[in-house]
Design a protein around this motif. Structure first.
Motif, mmCIF file in Angstrom:
data_model
loop_
_atom_site.group_PDB
_atom_site.id
_atom_site.type_symbol
_atom_site.label_atom_id
_atom_site.label_comp_id
_atom_site.label_asym_id
_atom_site.label_seq_id
_atom_site.Cartn_x
_atom_site.Cartn_y
_atom_site.Cartn_z
ATOM 1 N N VAL A 78 44.818 38.001 37.258
ATOM 2 C CA VAL A 78 43.532 38.447 37.790
ATOM 3 C C VAL A 78 42.579 37.248 37.753
ATOM 4 N N ASP A 79 41.788 37.082 38.803
ATOM 5 C CA ASP A 79 40.811 35.994 38.820
ATOM 6 C C ASP A 79 39.633 36.381 37.925
ATOM 7 N N LEU A 80 39.477 35.700 36.808
ATOM 8 C CA LEU A 80 38.387 36.025 35.879
ATOM 9 C C LEU A 80 37.198 35.085 36.063
ATOM 10 N N GLY A 81 37.284 34.260 37.099
ATOM 11 C CA GLY A 81 36.219 33.272 37.316
ATOM 12 C C GLY A 81 35.000 33.832 38.023
ATOM 13 N N ALA A 82 35.195 34.915 38.767
ATOM 14 C CA ALA A 82 34.087 35.441 39.573
ATOM 15 C C ALA A 82 33.623 36.797 39.046
ATOM 16 N N ILE A 83 32.319 36.963 38.933
ATOM 17 C CA ILE A 83 31.760 38.226 38.458
ATOM 18 C C ILE A 83 31.965 39.302 39.526
ATOM 19 N N GLY A 84 32.378 40.493 39.093
ATOM 20 C CA GLY A 84 32.621 41.583 40.037
ATOM 21 C C GLY A 84 33.823 42.397 39.604
ATOM 22 N N ARG A 129 45.846 32.934 28.688
ATOM 23 C CA ARG A 129 47.162 33.549 28.904
ATOM 24 C C ARG A 129 47.204 34.934 28.266
ATOM 25 N N ALA A 130 46.695 35.022 27.039
ATOM 26 C CA ALA A 130 46.758 36.298 26.306
ATOM 27 C C ALA A 130 45.976 37.384 27.047
ATOM 28 N N ILE A 131 44.838 37.030 27.622
ATOM 29 C CA ILE A 131 44.032 38.036 28.317
ATOM 30 C C ILE A 131 44.786 38.594 29.522
ATOM 31 N N VAL A 148 35.737 42.485 31.126
ATOM 32 C CA VAL A 148 36.105 41.156 30.601
ATOM 33 C C VAL A 148 34.948 40.189 30.797
ATOM 34 N N GLY A 149 34.720 39.351 29.828
ATOM 35 C CA GLY A 149 33.727 38.296 30.001
ATOM 36 C C GLY A 149 34.233 37.275 31.009
ATOM 37 N N GLN A 150 33.341 36.730 31.811
ATOM 38 C CA GLN A 150 33.725 35.732 32.821
ATOM 39 C C GLN A 150 34.486 34.583 32.161
ATOM 40 N N GLY A 151 35.601 34.228 32.768
ATOM 41 C CA GLY A 151 36.420 33.164 32.194
ATOM 42 C C GLY A 151 37.133 33.600 30.921
ATOM 43 N N GLY A 152 37.103 34.900 30.648
ATOM 44 C CA GLY A 152 37.747 35.412 29.428
ATOM 45 C C GLY A 152 36.939 35.177 28.174
ATOM 46 N N GLU A 211 40.650 49.330 36.991
ATOM 47 C CA GLU A 211 39.557 48.446 37.396
ATOM 48 C C GLU A 211 39.383 47.328 36.358
ATOM 49 N N VAL A 212 39.223 46.117 36.858
ATOM 50 C CA VAL A 212 38.891 44.988 35.983
ATOM 51 C C VAL A 212 37.492 44.530 36.365
ATOM 52 N N GLU A 213 36.572 44.685 35.437
ATOM 53 C CA GLU A 213 35.182 44.313 35.718
ATOM 54 C C GLU A 213 34.855 43.027 34.970
#
Ligand code: VG1
Ligand code: CO
Length: 543
Positions: A161-167, A65-67, A84-88, A175-177
């Motif tokens: 933002v979907d943090l599950g997929a690399i990209g 949530r915080a991310i 961001v690291g995958q999955g936060g 941009e969120v990488e």
């Protein structure tokens, strides 16, 4: 996507401690609490516009949530990019590495480190500067100032933002990488250490158990130790991060990692064992039948680091926090290199590492690291140990015995009194302060006091001064007692009593630390009146 400007007011108690801001998770979940602090980070560092940051955390409850809040706030304040690291997920050393490697403007790490996680436990947030290290007292001071005058914050109204997929995706104009949390870190480890030699060790039947304590190092340890170095599957224990760390304290010490200690002391002990903490920056080292104190580990690593490729040129210098034992000082003396004594907290090593004055640093609280990043690094310490064992073909116990025979042994233990009422803890410290002037010359079971002071540090690189960093009492013959209050707790005060004694008689190098230190422990009680002040009969934790 609309940018919202939300009216707010200062919230008390947003002063960062030893390692960022730590509070009960429910406090972080109160309206505006997290948002106020994040906006104050931007305000304290001169804004976020056009900047690139790294964001990640140890996966504890509220991390996800915080991310999302931080991402929406960064976008609203005009940041160009967030990595961001995958999955936060990012361990603290991996975040430090990314901040440096990608030449960013800093990063936000979400962790309360070794503190337990969950809705009723602890959460934390920390800002690291572009060198990859925890913000200096100067910068945290500016952030704190900003929390006291804040009147509004900016946040984007947007979906998660979907943090599950690399990209890379866009959040407004930012941009969120999303990156693999392990890849860059593992590559760095491979540069520093002789992976072939360590792999040969495992191929030869050497056994290891690494306890990730349900915390962030699970994926790192599995990828590096099992997948790359060939340690058999199952060598990594508790390797899947969980939001409440399996209900335990992710604190790698003989109390919270007792099953691992029992394992190495038992019949089916592995050759080597280690554990790391919530955010992956601490380490505990064990060998068959032996626990290595963090202070000894630092000294052994300093004496042998040149055996690993990344350190073959030798060390420029070493640094330890003041409460850490003097074991590493004697190694530095033998190597004719500088040694520094800094206040507690990794932020104080940053300048020495940046200036090339220190290569290896360590703290008695199970933190060891080097100039490869600007944080302490749990897995790094494990790999350096493994590299040294692979080269020397020695057991942990033999290496330690040889070290003590050469340098002498610093017996060491720390006694913690947790969640003491603040007034009582302050009264104990004030009582000590009041006695400092009269202690020198007085005799106790621990010996005659040669010096007593409240530690202050003058940074040799930037000249800044940090005062009130713990009370030191030194005795003839090398005994030492240090008292300080923790800066990472979330309930009341934690009194830390650090007890040390030096032994070089070859016949006395294999005692139990608590026994060898009995006179020092008794003297600490006599001088400070711990029982009377705290109302406690015994410490909550001995490490
Ligand atoms: C403790 C340790 C200190 C360490 C700090 C952060 O601080 O004593 O050595 O740097 O935690 O470590 P304190 O103020 O509670 O004594 V960690 O692994 O929490 O990032
Ligand atoms: Co930590």
């Amino acid at each position: 996507m609309e940018k919202l400007t939300i009216k707010t007011a200062p919230i008390e108690g947003q002063k960062p401690g030893t390692s960022g801001l730590r509070k009960k998770t429910r406090v972080f979940m109160e309206p505006h609490f997290l948002e106020n602090f994040v906006q104050s980070i931007w305000n304290g560092i001169g804004g976020a516009a056009g900047k690139t940051f790294v964001v990640g955390g140890d996966g504890r409850y509220f991390n996800d949530r915080a991310i999302q809040v931080i991402l929406r706030m960064a976008a609203a304040s005009g940041a160009a990019r967030v990595i961001v690291g995958q999955g936060g997920i990012l361990s603290t050393p991996a975040a430090s590495n990314l901040i440096r490697k990608r030449a960013t403007d800093g990063g936000i790490i979400l962790s309360a480190s070794h503190n337990p996680g969950g809705i009723d436990e602890d959460f934390g947030i920390k800002f690291n500067t572009p060198n990859g290290g925890p913000a200096s007292e100067d910068v945290t001071g500016q952030i704190f100032e900003a929390t006291t005058v804040i009147s509004q914050y900016e946040i984007l109204e947007a979906q998660d933002v979907d943090l599950g997929a690399i990209g890379t995706t866009m959040l407004g104009a930012m941009e969120v990488e999303v990156v693999d949390p392990v890849a860059d870190y593992a590559a760095l480890m491979e540069e520093l250490f002789d992976f072939d030699a360590i792999a040969a060790l495992f191929a030869g039947g050497f056994t290891l158990r690494f306890d990730a304590m349900h915390a962030v190092t699970g994926p790192y340890a599995t990828a590096i130790l099992e997948d790359r170095l060939g340690a058999p599957k199952g060598s990594v224990l508790n390797g899947v991060p969980s939001p409440d760390f399996g209900g335990g304290h992710p604190d790698p010490n003989p109390i919270w990692a007792k099953p691992l200690v029992d394992l190495v002391m038992g019949e089916n002990a592995p050759d080597f064992a280690a554990a790391s903490d919530g955010d992956g920056d601490r380490n505990m080292i064990l060998g068959r039948g032996v626990y290595v104190t963090p202070s000894d580990s630092l000294a052994v690593l300093a004496a042998n680091a040149h055996l690993a490729p990344g350190y073959k040129a030798g060390l420029a210098g070493v640094a330890r926090s003041m409460p850490t034992s003097g074991a590493v000082d004697r190694v530095a003396e033998a190597l004719s290199i500088e040694s520094f004594e800094t206040p507690t907290g990794w932020k104080f090593f940053g300048n020495l590492l940046d200036a090339g004055r220190a290569t290896l640093c360590g703290e008695e609280s199970a933190g060891t690291g080097s100039d490869h990043v600007r944080e302490k690094d749990g897995l790094w310490a494990v790999l350096l140990w493994l590299n040294i064992l692979a080269v020397t073909k020695s057991s942990v116990k033999d290496l330690l015995d040889a070290h003590w025979a050469r340098f002498g042994r610093n017996y060491y233990t720390r006694h913690d009194y947790e969640a003491v009422e603040n007034d009582r803890a302050n009264a104990l410290m004030d009582g000590l302060r009041g006695r400092l002037a009269t202690l020198p010359g007085q005799s106790f079971a621990a010996g005659t006091v040669t010096m007593a002071d409240e530690f202050a540090y003058d940074d040799p690189v930037d000249g800044s001064r940090s005062e009130g960093q713990g009370i030191r009492i030194l005795f003839e013959g090398g005994n030492r007692i240090v008292f300080r209050l923790s800066g990472t707790g979330t309930v009341g005060a934690t009194i830390r009593v650090y007890l040390e004694g030096v032994e070089s008689d070859p016949a006395k190098l294999n005692q139990v630390a608590e026994d060898a230190l009995a006179p020092v422990i008794a003297t600490a009680e006599e001088i400070a009146g711990i029982k009377a002040h705290t109302g406690r009969d015994a410490p909550d934790v001995k490490t």
